[in-house]
Write an enzyme that holds these catalytic residues in place. Sequence first.
Site, short mmCIF file in Angstrom:
data_model
loop_
_atom_site.label_atom_id
_atom_site.label_comp_id
_atom_site.label_asym_id
_atom_site.label_seq_id
_atom_site.Cartn_x
_atom_site.Cartn_y
_atom_site.Cartn_z
N ASP A 37 -1.07 1.26 6.99
CA ASP A 37 -1.03 1.22 5.52
C ASP A 37 -0.63 2.55 4.93
OD1 ASP A 37 -1.51 -0.11 3.00
OD2 ASP A 37 -3.31 1.11 2.82
N ASP B 4 3.58 3.24 5.84
CA ASP B 4 4.73 2.54 5.26
C ASP B 4 5.33 3.31 4.10
OD1 ASP B 4 2.62 2.17 3.56
OD2 ASP B 4 2.71 -0.02 3.52
N ASP C 100 4.33 -4.18 -0.61
CA ASP C 100 3.18 -3.45 -0.08
C ASP C 100 1.90 -3.86 -0.78
OD1 ASP C 100 2.01 -1.24 1.56
OD2 ASP C 100 1.63 -0.39 -0.42
N ASP D 66 -1.28 -5.73 0.96
CA ASP D 66 -2.65 -5.20 0.92
C ASP D 66 -3.66 -6.29 0.58
OD1 ASP D 66 -1.79 -2.69 1.59
OD2 ASP D 66 -1.78 -1.93 -0.48
#
Length: 262
Positions: free
Chosen positions: A71, A74, A92, A96
Site C-alpha cells: 500500500d 504503489d 488506489d 483500499d
Amino acid sequence: MIDGRRARQKRKADGSPRRRIELGQRLVSLGVRADQVTVVGMLIAAGTAVAVGSGHLVIGAALLTVGGLMDALDGAVAKASGSSSSRGAFFDSVADRVADAFLLGGVAWYLLSRSDPRLAILPMAILGVGSLISYERAKAESLGFDARGGLMERAERTVLLGAAILFHIVMVPLLVALLVLSLGTAAGRFLRVWRQASGVPVRAAGTWRSGTVESRWRAFRESGTYRSGRSDRAASRRTRHEDGPLSTRLRNALGAEVGASG
C-alpha cells in the site's frame, strides 16, 4: 548535543520516504507499474483474510505487514515512473476499501468460530465506521472543505488491527478500542467540516505532525508577555531592595508626612 539529536531525528523522519522512493525506482527499473502493486496488495489482503479466518494468526499478521508495504509502495512507484494520475488515485482508493473489507471480513470469520459468535459484529462495525471516515473526507473535498486528520486514519487502523491479530488473546479489547477511536475520528471530521461550512475558522489538519504548530505555552512565552511580566516583577523586587527594608521605608514615609504637615 541538542543539534546532533535534532539532526538524527530529521534524518530518521526523512529516511523512510526516501527509502520508499528508492525502492519505487528499483521496481520501475524492473518494469513494475503502480497498478500492478495495487492489485498485488489486494490479493495479499485476501490471503490475509483466509489466514486469519482459518486461525493462522501469525501468518495473517505477517501478510498484513507485507500488504501494508504494498500500500505504501504503489504511490512511490507511480511517482518514480511519472505515472501519477487521477485514475490511479481513484483505483488506489477503491482498492483500499476492498482490502479493508477482506481484512475485517477475515477477522469476523475468525470470531464466528470462537465461543461467542456475536463478537463478529465488532469488525463489521469497524468496517462501517472506517468507510464513513473515508466518505467524510471524499465528500468534504468534493465540496471544497478539509476533513483530513484524526487519531484513526487508515494507517493507524491497520496497525491496531495488526496488533489485535498478532496478540489474539486481547483481540476483543483491541477491537473495541479501535471501534471507539474510529467513532471519535468520524465525529471529529464531521464537526470539522460542519464548522467550516458554518464559517468558523479551524486549524489546518496534520500540521502538528510536521512540527509547525507550537504549543500555546510556547507561543505565549515567545510573544514577550511572559518575559516582560517576569522582568517587571524582577525590576520591582530590585527597586524594593535598593530602597531598603520595609521598616526603613515606613519610617521614611512617616517622616515625609510629618514634615509635610509641619
